[in-house]
Scaffold this motif. Structure first.
Motif, mmCIF file in Angstrom:
data_model
loop_
_atom_site.group_PDB
_atom_site.id
_atom_site.type_symbol
_atom_site.label_atom_id
_atom_site.label_comp_id
_atom_site.label_asym_id
_atom_site.label_seq_id
_atom_site.Cartn_x
_atom_site.Cartn_y
_atom_site.Cartn_z
ATOM 1 N N HIS A 189 -2.990 2.083 -17.833
ATOM 2 C CA HIS A 189 -2.148 1.171 -17.834
ATOM 3 C C HIS A 189 -2.502 0.892 -15.840
ATOM 4 C CE1 HIS A 189 1.130 -2.195 -16.346
ATOM 5 N NE2 HIS A 189 0.601 -2.233 -17.763
ATOM 6 N N LYS A 201 -4.171 -1.591 -13.700
ATOM 7 C CA LYS A 201 -3.679 -2.474 -13.307
ATOM 8 C C LYS A 201 -4.133 -3.454 -12.073
ATOM 9 C CE LYS A 201 1.377 -3.640 -12.296
ATOM 10 N NZ LYS A 201 1.055 -4.863 -13.594
ATOM 11 N N ASN A 205 -1.510 1.669 -7.507
ATOM 12 C CA ASN A 205 -1.785 1.608 -8.794
ATOM 13 C C ASN A 205 -1.818 2.967 -8.984
ATOM 14 O OD1 ASN A 205 0.150 -0.309 -8.963
ATOM 15 N ND2 ASN A 205 -1.973 -2.218 -8.852
#
Length: 221
Positions: A91, A95, A185
Motif C-alpha cells: 500500500h 501510494k 512513501n
C-alpha cells in the motif's frame, strides 16, 4: 508519595527508551503527519503506546500466564505480523502523494490509525520481548500499586516520544515537497517490506533466528 513519583519517572524513561528507535511505526507516524496532519500521526503512535503500556504492565505485574502464552506463540505472531506488514508495504509503495489535509481525519481513519500502531506492535515478538526485558530488568521489585504506576509511566513515556516525533514533523511539514513525500512513501514501504519478509522467512525457518533478532532489534519500531 515521592517513592511512587520515582517509579513513575522511571517508567516514563523506560517508555521513551522503548519507543525511541525509529522504524516502521515511526515512518508511518511521519508520513501520516505530513499527509493528514498531526492528529493522524499521533493516533498511530497512540496505538503503539497502548501496546507498550500493556506489555509493560504484563512485565511489571509479573503475569506469567500471558508471558508463557506469548513465548509459546512467537512463530504465529511473526506469521500474522509478516502478512500485515507486507500488505502495508505494498500500500505504501503504491501510494501517490496527494494534497495535504489541514482538517482532522474522520473518526474511521483515526480508529484505523490507532489500530495500525497497536497491531504492528503486538505482532512483533522482538518488540514484546524487548519491552518485557527492559521493564523486568530496570523496573525492580514492585508491589501492585507501584506496578500500576510503572505501567502508566511506560505508556506516558512512549506517548511522549510519539508526540515529539509527530510534533517535530508537523512543524516542518511545509518543507515537504510532493517528491519528498513520494520518497517517504517508498522508504516506508521498503522498511515495512523488509520487516515483513524477515518475519515470514523466520516463520518458515528460512533465516537463522539470530539474524531475525538482529534485524528486529534495529527496526522493531
Amino acid at each position: 508519595m515521592f517513592d511512587d513519583f520515582g517509579v513513575l519517572i522511571r517508567g516514563i524513561v523506560l517508555g521513551l527508551a522503548i519507543a525511541a528507535p525509529v522504524g516502521p511505526i515511526g515512518l508511518l507516524c511521519i508520513r501520516r503527519t505530513v499527509e493528514r496532519g498531526i492528529i493522524a500521526g499521533l493516533a498511530t503512535g497512540f496505538g503503539s503506546a497502548l501496546a507498550d503500556g500493556f506489555f509493560g504492565g504484563v512485565a511489571a505485574f509479573g503475569v506469567n500466564a500471558i508471558l508463557d502464552a506469548l513465548l509459546g506463540h512467537v512463530k504465529e505472531l511473526r506469521l500474522i505480523g509478516g502478512i500485515f506488514l507486507l500488505g502495508a508495504a505494498i500500500h505504501s509503495l503504491l501510494k501517490e502523494p496527494h494534497e495535504r489535509k489541514n482538517s482532522p481525519p474522520d473518526a474511521g481513519n483515526l480508529i484505523g490509525s490507532v489500530g495500525t500502531g497497536l497491531f504492528l506492535t503486538v505482532t512483533n515478538p522482538i518488540t514484546i520481548m524487548g519491552i518485557i526485558t527492559v521493564v523486568v530488568g530496570f523496573g525492580g521489585a514492585l508491589d501492585h500499586a507501584k506496578a500500576g504506576t510503572m505501567t502508566l509511566g511506560v505508556f506516558l513515556g512512549s506517548l511522549t516520544w510519539w508526540s515529539i516525533l509527530c510534533g517535530g514533523t508537523f512543524l516542518i511539514r511545509h518543507h515537504f515537497t510532493p517528491r519528498l513525500v513520494l520518497w517517504i512513501n517508498r522508504g516506508t514501504g521498503v522498511v515495512l517490506g523488509v520487516v515483513g519478509l524477515m518475519a515470514l522467512l523466520s516463520f518458515f525457518s528460512l533465516v537463522p533466528e539470530n539474524l531475525q533478532d538482529l534485524v528486529g532489534a534495529f527496526i522493531s519500531k
